[in-house]
Design a protein around this motif. Structure first.
Motif, mmCIF file in Angstrom:
data_model
loop_
_atom_site.group_PDB
_atom_site.id
_atom_site.type_symbol
_atom_site.label_atom_id
_atom_site.label_comp_id
_atom_site.label_asym_id
_atom_site.label_seq_id
_atom_site.Cartn_x
_atom_site.Cartn_y
_atom_site.Cartn_z
ATOM 1 N N GLY B 408 0.827 -1.205 0.000
ATOM 2 C CA GLY B 408 0.000 0.000 0.000
ATOM 3 C C GLY B 408 0.859 1.252 0.000
ATOM 4 N N ALA B 409 1.907 1.237 0.832
ATOM 5 C CA ALA B 409 2.767 2.408 0.949
ATOM 6 C C ALA B 409 3.472 2.708 -0.364
ATOM 7 C CB ALA B 409 3.792 2.187 2.055
ATOM 8 N N ILE B 410 3.928 1.650 -1.046
ATOM 9 C CA ILE B 410 4.663 1.909 -2.285
ATOM 10 C C ILE B 410 3.708 2.434 -3.355
ATOM 11 C CG2 ILE B 410 4.610 -0.479 -3.151
ATOM 12 C CD1 ILE B 410 7.679 1.637 -3.414
ATOM 13 N N HIS B 411 2.452 1.957 -3.349
ATOM 14 C CA HIS B 411 1.486 2.503 -4.299
ATOM 15 C C HIS B 411 1.107 3.932 -3.943
ATOM 16 C CE1 HIS B 411 0.963 -1.736 -5.508
ATOM 17 N NE2 HIS B 411 0.582 -1.225 -6.656
ATOM 18 N N TYR B 412 1.107 4.221 -2.648
ATOM 19 C CA TYR B 412 0.725 5.551 -2.185
ATOM 20 C C TYR B 412 1.816 6.570 -2.500
ATOM 21 C CZ TYR B 412 -0.863 9.026 1.316
ATOM 22 O OH TYR B 412 -1.296 10.156 1.963
ATOM 23 N N TRP B 413 3.071 6.211 -2.225
ATOM 24 C CA TRP B 413 4.141 7.186 -2.272
ATOM 25 C C TRP B 413 5.007 7.110 -3.530
ATOM 26 C CZ3 TRP B 413 4.806 6.136 3.582
ATOM 27 C CH2 TRP B 413 4.161 7.137 4.314
ATOM 28 N N LEU B 414 4.828 6.079 -4.364
ATOM 29 C CA LEU B 414 5.678 5.977 -5.552
ATOM 30 C C LEU B 414 5.649 7.244 -6.412
ATOM 31 C CD1 LEU B 414 6.888 3.159 -7.486
ATOM 32 C CD2 LEU B 414 5.510 4.651 -8.896
ATOM 33 N N PRO B 415 4.464 7.846 -6.662
ATOM 34 C CA PRO B 415 4.479 9.075 -7.462
ATOM 35 C C PRO B 415 5.322 10.183 -6.826
ATOM 36 C CG PRO B 415 2.238 8.516 -6.744
ATOM 37 C CD PRO B 415 3.110 7.394 -6.335
ATOM 38 N N LYS B 416 5.374 10.199 -5.502
ATOM 39 C CA LYS B 416 6.211 11.213 -4.844
ATOM 40 C C LYS B 416 7.681 10.848 -4.952
ATOM 41 C CE LYS B 416 5.126 14.321 -3.175
ATOM 42 N NZ LYS B 416 5.125 15.632 -3.854
ATOM 43 N N MET B 417 7.990 9.552 -4.812
ATOM 44 C CA MET B 417 9.392 9.144 -4.772
ATOM 45 C C MET B 417 10.049 9.288 -6.140
ATOM 46 S SD MET B 417 8.697 5.774 -2.453
ATOM 47 C CE MET B 417 10.268 5.225 -1.874
ATOM 48 N N TYR B 418 9.313 8.940 -7.209
ATOM 49 C CA TYR B 418 9.929 8.950 -8.538
ATOM 50 C C TYR B 418 9.378 10.046 -9.430
ATOM 51 C CZ TYR B 418 11.948 4.476 -7.296
ATOM 52 O OH TYR B 418 12.657 3.486 -6.679
ATOM 53 N N GLY B 419 8.314 10.706 -8.999
ATOM 54 C CA GLY B 419 7.715 11.720 -9.857
ATOM 55 C C GLY B 419 6.977 11.145 -11.046
ATOM 56 N N ARG B 420 6.651 9.849 -10.991
ATOM 57 C CA ARG B 420 5.921 9.228 -12.090
ATOM 58 C C ARG B 420 4.800 8.354 -11.535
ATOM 59 N NH1 ARG B 420 8.314 9.831 -16.925
ATOM 60 N NH2 ARG B 420 10.464 10.570 -16.881
ATOM 61 N N MET B 421 3.813 8.074 -12.408
ATOM 62 C CA MET B 421 2.652 7.317 -11.958
ATOM 63 C C MET B 421 2.635 5.943 -12.627
ATOM 64 S SD MET B 421 0.191 7.295 -9.936
ATOM 65 C CE MET B 421 -0.605 8.793 -9.421
ATOM 66 N N TYR B 422 2.190 4.932 -11.882
ATOM 67 C CA TYR B 422 2.057 3.581 -12.431
ATOM 68 C C TYR B 422 0.677 3.431 -13.072
ATOM 69 C CZ TYR B 422 -0.091 3.463 -7.847
ATOM 70 O OH TYR B 422 -0.840 3.775 -6.749
ATOM 71 N N ASN B 423 0.485 2.286 -13.736
ATOM 72 C CA ASN B 423 -0.798 2.006 -14.370
ATOM 73 C C ASN B 423 -1.815 1.562 -13.317
ATOM 74 O OD1 ASN B 423 -2.967 0.539 -15.564
ATOM 75 N ND2 ASN B 423 -1.788 0.449 -17.464
ATOM 76 N N MET B 424 -2.874 2.366 -13.171
ATOM 77 C CA MET B 424 -3.835 2.155 -12.094
ATOM 78 C C MET B 424 -4.597 0.837 -12.261
ATOM 79 S SD MET B 424 -4.027 4.393 -9.717
ATOM 80 C CE MET B 424 -3.908 6.089 -10.188
ATOM 81 N N ARG B 425 -4.930 0.495 -13.540
ATOM 82 C CA ARG B 425 -5.756 -0.678 -13.771
ATOM 83 C C ARG B 425 -4.984 -1.963 -13.460
ATOM 84 N NH1 ARG B 425 -8.870 -3.433 -17.953
ATOM 85 N NH2 ARG B 425 -6.975 -3.529 -19.186
ATOM 86 N N ILE B 426 -3.729 -2.021 -13.942
ATOM 87 C CA ILE B 426 -2.925 -3.213 -13.654
ATOM 88 C C ILE B 426 -2.694 -3.336 -12.153
ATOM 89 C CG2 ILE B 426 -0.711 -4.356 -14.078
ATOM 90 C CD1 ILE B 426 -0.584 -3.042 -16.741
ATOM 91 N N ILE B 513 5.151 19.569 -1.618
ATOM 92 C CA ILE B 513 6.413 19.843 -2.309
ATOM 93 C C ILE B 513 6.402 19.125 -3.647
ATOM 94 C CG2 ILE B 513 7.722 20.238 -0.194
ATOM 95 C CD1 ILE B 513 8.712 17.349 -0.390
ATOM 96 N N PRO B 514 7.284 19.510 -4.587
ATOM 97 C CA PRO B 514 7.256 18.899 -5.919
ATOM 98 C C PRO B 514 7.565 17.392 -5.881
ATOM 99 C CG PRO B 514 8.698 20.820 -5.872
ATOM 100 C CD PRO B 514 8.316 20.540 -4.469
ATOM 101 N N SER B 515 7.161 16.686 -6.934
ATOM 102 C CA SER B 515 7.522 15.269 -7.108
ATOM 103 C C SER B 515 8.500 15.172 -8.263
ATOM 104 C CB SER B 515 6.305 14.422 -7.465
ATOM 105 O OG SER B 515 5.274 14.610 -6.552
ATOM 106 N N PRO B 516 9.610 14.513 -8.131
ATOM 107 C CA PRO B 516 10.204 14.039 -6.881
ATOM 108 C C PRO B 516 10.708 15.199 -6.032
ATOM 109 C CG PRO B 516 11.708 13.702 -8.717
ATOM 110 C CD PRO B 516 10.439 14.208 -9.301
ATOM 111 N N PRO B 517 10.902 14.965 -4.745
ATOM 112 C CA PRO B 517 11.287 16.072 -3.865
ATOM 113 C C PRO B 517 12.632 16.667 -4.246
ATOM 114 C CG PRO B 517 10.657 14.151 -2.591
ATOM 115 C CD PRO B 517 10.763 13.714 -4.017
ATOM 116 N N SER B 518 12.809 17.882 -3.837
ATOM 117 C CA SER B 518 14.080 18.571 -4.044
ATOM 118 C C SER B 518 15.131 17.975 -3.115
ATOM 119 C CB SER B 518 13.868 20.043 -3.735
ATOM 120 O OG SER B 518 15.088 20.712 -3.758
ATOM 121 N N LEU B 519 16.393 18.242 -3.417
ATOM 122 C CA LEU B 519 17.491 17.696 -2.623
ATOM 123 C C LEU B 519 17.286 17.971 -1.135
ATOM 124 C CD1 LEU B 519 20.322 16.387 -2.535
ATOM 125 C CD2 LEU B 519 21.236 18.695 -2.626
ATOM 126 N N GLU B 520 16.914 19.183 -0.793
ATOM 127 C CA GLU B 520 16.760 19.519 0.619
ATOM 128 C C GLU B 520 15.299 19.502 1.047
ATOM 129 O OE1 GLU B 520 19.079 22.670 2.097
ATOM 130 O OE2 GLU B 520 20.774 22.229 0.819
#
Lengths: 205, 536
Positions: B408-426, B513-520
């Protein structure tokens, strides 16, 4: 990236560093706490063997070591005060005295262990395996506990020696002394554990 | 330095070039976000190693007698499966991956309190993993004691126990340092204006976890050292032939290893507490109750270890006391579940994959928790002790709880961590397969366990075969679902649609904050809300 600071180097938080050290000291106390638990279980199970075992240990050497460590705790506390009062020379001298006391402690330990090794009394020796169960456990605990403690003394020596050289090259001074403060905290911990080990192993008979 | 008012330029932490280049910019990184990702990759890899071993055991158990491996191989495989999954995947799991990545962001900090120590923890974690994996291939053969290293067998078996226990010791040291780092981070680095009761609840969960890591792990550390000394020098702390006491080992082991269960599950509870208000667009119900129940679980959790040992030889007083405390620990866990349900009530629920995982979590955690109460009552415990009922129970808690929270956490936060979205249906389909596979895999084990199927056995009576076959089929379905899920996530992280800063309309700081987060993390100071789950 223009004008951007490296975020790690810019960070300084002495309160945080001290809090971290106190937490680490908790974990050390619990590490030895496990051993004290084992000690008390076996002491209750084999009271007479533990009594006879403790008579075999030299109270004199143990007492000298206790005094050495207590004295070293005092000198390291004074070293910290000295650096806070901006007297690096005195601070270095006091750290050197602390280190000397630590070496006295280790030397005594060497003598003490050496005598036992000569008699064939060491973990894994043929003599140990022929001892009574209670005696075996007492001496095993003795070697394990004092050995682990001696290891901590050595770590403490390294930490304080680093502080000594930091004062020497000027990176530890009256405005920035948290390393020495933490080193001293650690040294007090090592001292405190010995304060428990000494009566448990040498005195209670 | 959260109080630094100076504005900085946005540089994605993934692209920032520091002192080191290429691979070294990862190995030597002190950025909590990069360290979080490094842990993520290591843990996913180790998870699949452990899962394949689990699958091999399932294939072996598809029919009575020898199917694909010898009994000694089976002993090695269930031990190694346990060591990898417990010490390298689920105990560190959530706190090192998501705690590292999101704890500083959630409390408005630029990093953890001791970034160098954080990097050091990561290094010794890897050292511990290498030791543990190496112990499987050395010439004496993999350890065959089970992950719990029970004495006196562990002091006398000829297999590689010393190396495996030393690996567990090293991993424990890493865990202690991570916990220490997080406690100091929470005390010292909260953004100005953020009091303890303004923190998001994941931070509370991590706080409770960190204390447990700090206070419980040293006990197992010293116990494992004693075990090693015993093997090397024939000391006999735990060997009755030499005057020692094997039950003492069990006590010392579980004094750590039961709290370790809460090290696994508390961050999971925290993650579910983050996901639910976001996908209900509603303020969390009972903020303080949830925050304090984390501490209560951690506190009471220290005092229940004896329920692993009801059949090992304890006085009756000790047994009913441990049983009572075990029942008590269910109360704060239930408080959380009720608060989640109350949060959903009249919320505008959005059935996205993270929320589906949260729902599955509640379902599985409730089954795992209530079967835990069956095990906590002395009479039934004696009946089902060391049967596959226990195996099913703790897999429902550890995999159904911690594992599903991780997914659940990886689906929740992946867009923040990588700045990209996975396929919702799959992702939704994979969730369905995983949920079905999981229940098929573990539920039959409750039933055959109740009927008397022992755990850790290579062979069984023909009457248990139906359950075993269903279980094995479930295992295959589960692994297929997991592979689809991971494939979808990797594809999303590498080449998915660019994700907006706040895809789920969350209210906590990481979404501002932006996705992915800034260095600081924070290029400019943000306003701190008094309740982090304040939806307009």
């Amino acid at each position: 990236m223009s004008g951007k600071k490296m975020h790690v180097e810019a960070h300084r938080d002495d309160e945080g560093a001290k809090l971290g050290m106190w937490l680490f000291i908790f974990t050390e106390l619990l590490l030895f706490g496990g051993l004290f638990l084992v000690y008390s279980v076996f002491r209750a199970k084999y009271p007479t063997n533990f009594h006879e075992g403790s008579l075999e240990l030299s109270v004199t050497i143990g007492a000298i070591n206790t005094v050495a460590l207590l004295f070293s705790s005092m000198t390291i506390a004074m070293a910290l005060s000295a650096i806070q009062k901006n007297n690096p020379k005195l601070s270095m001298l006091l750290i050197a005295v602390t280190l000397l006391m630590a070496c006295v402690f280790l030397f005594n330990k060497y003598i003490e262990w050496g005598v036992k090794f000569e008699h064939g009394l060491y973990p894994g020796s043929g003599l140990m395996s022929r001892l009574d169960h209670g005696d075996l456990l007492f001496f095993s605990l003795y070697f394990f506990m004092t050995g682990l403690h001696a290891l901590h003394i050595i770590v403490g020596i390294v930490l304080l020696a680093i502080c000594f050289f930091k004062i020497k090259n000027g990176s530890l001074h009256s405005q920035k002394y948290v390393h020495l403060e933490n080193g001293a905290l650690y040294w007090h911990l090592v001292d405190l554990i010995w304060i428990f080990l000494f009566p448990l192993l040498y005195l209670i008979a | 330095m959260s109080n630094d008012k100076e504005k900085t330029e946005y540089v994605s932490y993934l692209e920032h070039q520091g002192k080191y280049k290429g691979i070294f910019s990862w190995i030597f990184t002190m950025d909590h976000k990069r360290i979080g990702l490094l842990y993520l990759y290591a843990i996913v890899a180790l998870f699949f190693v452990g899962a394949i071993m689990g699958l091999l055991m399932r294939i072996e158990l598809i029919a009575p007698g020898e199917t694909i491996m010898k009994p000694q191989t089976y002993n090695g495989i269930f031990t190694v499966h346990g060591i990898i999954m417990i010490f390298m995947v689920v105990i560190p799991g959530l706190s090192v991956v998501f705690g590292n990545f999101f704890l500083p962001i959630l409390i408005g900090a630029k990093d953890v309190a001791f970034p160098k120590l954080n990097r050091f923890s990561w290094w010794i974690y890897i050292a511990g993993c290498i030791l543990a994996v190496a112990s499987q291939f050395m010439k004496d053969g993999p350890p065959d004691t089970g992950w719990s290293f029970y004495a006196p067998y562990s002091t006398s078996t000829g297999t590689n126990v010393i190396m495996a226990t030393f690996a567990a010791f090293v991993l424990g040291f890493s865990s202690i340092l991570t916990g220490l780092n997080f406690i100091v981070t929470i005390h010292q680095l909260r953004a100005p204006g953020m009091k303890f009761f303004n923190m998001p609840l994941f931070s509370w969960a991590i706080y409770a976890t960190a204390w447990t890591q700090l206070l419980a792990t040293p006990i197992v550390g010293i116990t494992l050292l004693m075990l090693i000394a015993e093997r090397l020098f024939g000391i006999g702390f735990f060997n009755p032939d030499l005057g020692g006491d094997p039950v003492l080992f069990e006590h010392l082991f579980w004094i750590y290893s039961h709290p370790a269960v809460y090290i696994m599950i508390l961050p999971a509870l925290g993650i579910i507490t983050e996901i639910i208000p976001t996908f209900c667009q509603k303020k969390i119900y009972g903020y303080k109750a949830i925050a304090l129940s984390s501490l209560a679980i951690a506190g009471v959790g220290f005092l229940v270890w004896g329920h692993h040992m009801f059949t090992s030889g304890m006085s009756n007083q000790a047994r009913w006391f441990f049983s009572l405390l075990t029942f008590l620990v269910a109360v704060p866990s239930a408080i959380k579940v009720f608060n989640w349900l109350a949060t959903m009530y009249k919320g505008s629920i959005d059935m996205k994959p993270p929320f589906l995982y949260a729902l599955a979590f509640i379902f599985l955690f409730t089954i795992g928790g209530t079967t835990g109460l069956l095990l906590g009552s002395i009479a039934t415990n004696v009946q089902v002790h060391d049967t596959s009922f226990v195996v099913a129970h703790f897999h429902y808690i550890i995999f159904g709880g911690m594992g599903f929270a991780f997914f659940g956490a990886i689906h929740y936060w992946l867009p923040k961590m990588y700045g990209r979205m996975y396929n919702m249906r799959i992702a939704t389909i994979a969730w369905g397969i995983i949920f079905v596979g999981f229940n098929l895999l573990y539920f039959p084990q409750f039933i055959i366990g109740m009927q008397g199927m022992p755990r850790r056995y290579f062979d069984y009576l023909p009457q248990f075969q139906t359950g075993q076959v269903i279980s094995t089929i479930g295992g295959f379905i589960l692994i297929i679902g997991t592979v689809i899920m991971v494939y979808n996530l990797i594809k999303g992280a590498r080449s998915g649609e660019p994700a907006p800063a706040n895809p789920w309309h969350g209210s906590t700081l990481e979404w501002q904050i932006p996705s992915p987060p800034s260095l600081e993390n924070f290029d400019e100071a943000l306003a701190i809300k008094s309740n982090p789950y304040d939806y307009e």
